[in-house]
Design an enzyme around this catalytic site. Structure first.
Site, PDB file in Angstrom:
ATOM      1  N   HIS A  18       0.838  -1.203   0.000  1.00  0.00           N
ATOM      2  CA  HIS A  18       0.000   0.000   0.000  1.00  0.00           C
ATOM      3  C   HIS A  18       0.876   1.257   0.000  1.00  0.00           C
ATOM      4  CE1 HIS A  18      -3.556   2.480   1.104  1.00  0.00           C
ATOM      5  NE2 HIS A  18      -2.643   3.210   1.736  1.00  0.00           N
ATOM      6  N   GLU A  19       1.834   1.286   0.935  1.00  0.00           N
ATOM      7  CA  GLU A  19       2.712   2.459   1.018  1.00  0.00           C
ATOM      8  C   GLU A  19       3.641   2.552  -0.191  1.00  0.00           C
ATOM      9  OE1 GLU A  19       1.983   4.615   3.095  1.00  0.00           O
ATOM     10  OE2 GLU A  19       0.661   3.371   4.325  1.00  0.00           O
ATOM     11  N   HIS A  22       2.001   4.646  -2.804  1.00  0.00           N
ATOM     12  CA  HIS A  22       2.187   6.081  -2.575  1.00  0.00           C
ATOM     13  C   HIS A  22       3.612   6.509  -2.947  1.00  0.00           C
ATOM     14  CE1 HIS A  22      -1.670   6.498  -0.700  1.00  0.00           C
ATOM     15  NE2 HIS A  22      -1.366   5.783   0.373  1.00  0.00           N
TER      16      HIS A  22
END
Length: 442
Positions: A18-19, A22
């Site tokens: 998920h990170e 980003h």
């Protein structure tokens, strides 16, 4: 220990990707990333690579990517073009959306691997109809082939489970299920509106068919006290021949504390015993229980099961469809919980997730990957919800900025963050209470 390790691995993998979404989006947009952290709290381990510090922290309930931002500190003039706050709103939306999108892509990849390894599927044939269930009242019979549910075609048993789960909170209309009977006749079985049981759309049909052979006998239970053991074939009760396990269960439930004359076959020897079911209190009254489980009808199960081995392209497309359907289902269920059409008891927290992680890890790699995919879809959908403090909340602010032509005021954002934090904390607390209730049988 297996559950804890499987849970930590799951959180580590899903949060990292998920990170990473980003991070990659930020780098592609020219934004300077100061820290990439897995977990929260004081770092246990850090390493610097270029201009980014990579950290592992002790609280494994998330992570974050810290970008250069003028709202969070002094930014040197040379670095201002690389600050997140200086980016056009489109780039900021891309960076924020990349995390949830990465979770959905990761889920698709996991499903692709599982499906590519081959699937064991089950035909949509009813093996057992639970006595006095909504399905029994609607006239379902063992051997019915389910063709469609509420007009949606059914190809295999998992389609039935998903369709019933999707309809579990819709109590406004009867549920129409088209079936083909053993005789080949097509009929509509109509389940009364709002009569689903178990909170998950269960109506009382199972794919498996149970034999009258005892598969297991509980130590100290009424069956063991009467002399029954695994492998015994039940023949008759109170002089009446038994036609199936469901009939026997109904008789036991209706005989709490009453003696039942039971004939059974052990090997080639016919025997007779007097059995007194234990009396167990339930919300609807006292029922009988003997502490025995049936053996699954292996011949029937063999007719249900079939293998599917799609090629790489087919497996990929099926993975995309599965991610999409699970995402839509998660969104619908959350929406129904918000408007009171679905029970908040369906919400699960870290204890339940850890337990399921351990169970699937013991079952093998495919089961564990499918579990990871399902949780990854849930994380992706949850983060896209328009709740301040989540990625979806930031996207909501940026959408408003696009419409009005200027950023949402800091005061409004701060108020939204407080509300979002309160909502998220409430959800986590409720999920944890549900976990504790399940753990202690509440």
């Amino acid at each position: 220990m297996i559950s804890i390790l499987a849970f930590l691995l799951a959180i580590g993998v899903l949060v990292t990707f998920h990170e990473l979404g980003h991070y990659v989006a930020a780098r592609c947009c020219g934004v300077k990333v100061l820290r990439f952290s897995i977990g929260f709290g004081k770092p246990l381990f850090t390493v610097r690579r270029g201009e980014t510090e990579w950290a592992v922290c002790p609280i494994p309930l998330g992570g974050y990517v810290k970008m250069l931002d003028e709202r969070e500190g002094i930014v040197l003039p040379a670095d201002r073009p690389r600050a997140f706050s200086r980016q056009p709103v489109g780039k900021r939306m891309l960076i924020v959306a990349a995390g949830p999108v990465m979770n959905l892509l990761l889920a698709t990849l996991f499903y692709w691997v599982v499906i590519g390894n081959g699937l064991t599927l089950y035909r949509p044939l009813v093996g057992t109809v639970v006595p006095e269930s909504p399905a029994a009242i609607a006239g379902f019979q063992p051997g019915d082939r389910v063709l469609s549910i509420a007009g949606t075609p059914v190809a295999q048993w998992n389609d039935i489970s998903l369709a019933l789960l999707d309809r579990s909170s819709d109590a406004s209309e009867p549920l129409t299920v088209q079936v083909e009977t053993v005789a080949g006749q097509r009929l509509n079985r109509v389940v009364k509106a709002g009569s689903e049981t178990g909170g998950n759309g269960q109506i009382g049909i199972l794919p498996v068919r149970y034999s009258l052979v005892l598969g297991a006998v509980e130590p100290g239970g009424a069956a063991q006290r009467a002399g029954l053991s695994a492998g015994d074939l039940l023949l008759s009760a109170n002089g009446r021949s038994l036609r199936g396990w469901a009939e026997w269960v109904g008789m036991v439930h209706n005989s709490p504390g009453k003696e039942v004359s039971l004939a059974f076959l052990r090997g080639k020897e016919r025997r007779q015993v007097m059995l007194r079911p234990d009396s167990v209190e339930t919300p609807t009254g006292f029922v009988g229980r003997i502490g025995a489980a049936p053996a699954v009808d292996a011949a029937w199960l063999a007719t249900l099961r079939y293998e599917l081995h799609p090629d790489v392209a087919e497996a990929g497309w099926m993975a995309v469809q599965k991610t999409w359907s699970n995402g839509v289902l998660s969104l619908r269920m959350f929406g129904r919980m918000l408007i009171g059409q679905a029970s908040w008891n369906n919400l699960s927290g870290p204890i339940t997730i850890a337990s399921v992680a351990g169970q699937t890890a013991r079952q093998g790699l495919d089961a564990y990957l499918e579990f990871l995919a399902l949780i990854s879809v849930s994380i992706g959908i949850l983060n896209l919800l328009p709740i301040p403090i989540l990625d979806g909340g930031h996207l909501m602010y940026y959408t408003a900025e696009l419409i009005k032509g200027s950023p949402v005021s800091e005061r409004a954002q701060l108020l939204g963050q407080r509300i979002g934090f309160a909502l998220l904390a409430s959800l986590m607390a409720f999920a944890l209470l549900n976990d504790i209730s399940r753990l202690f049988g509440g």
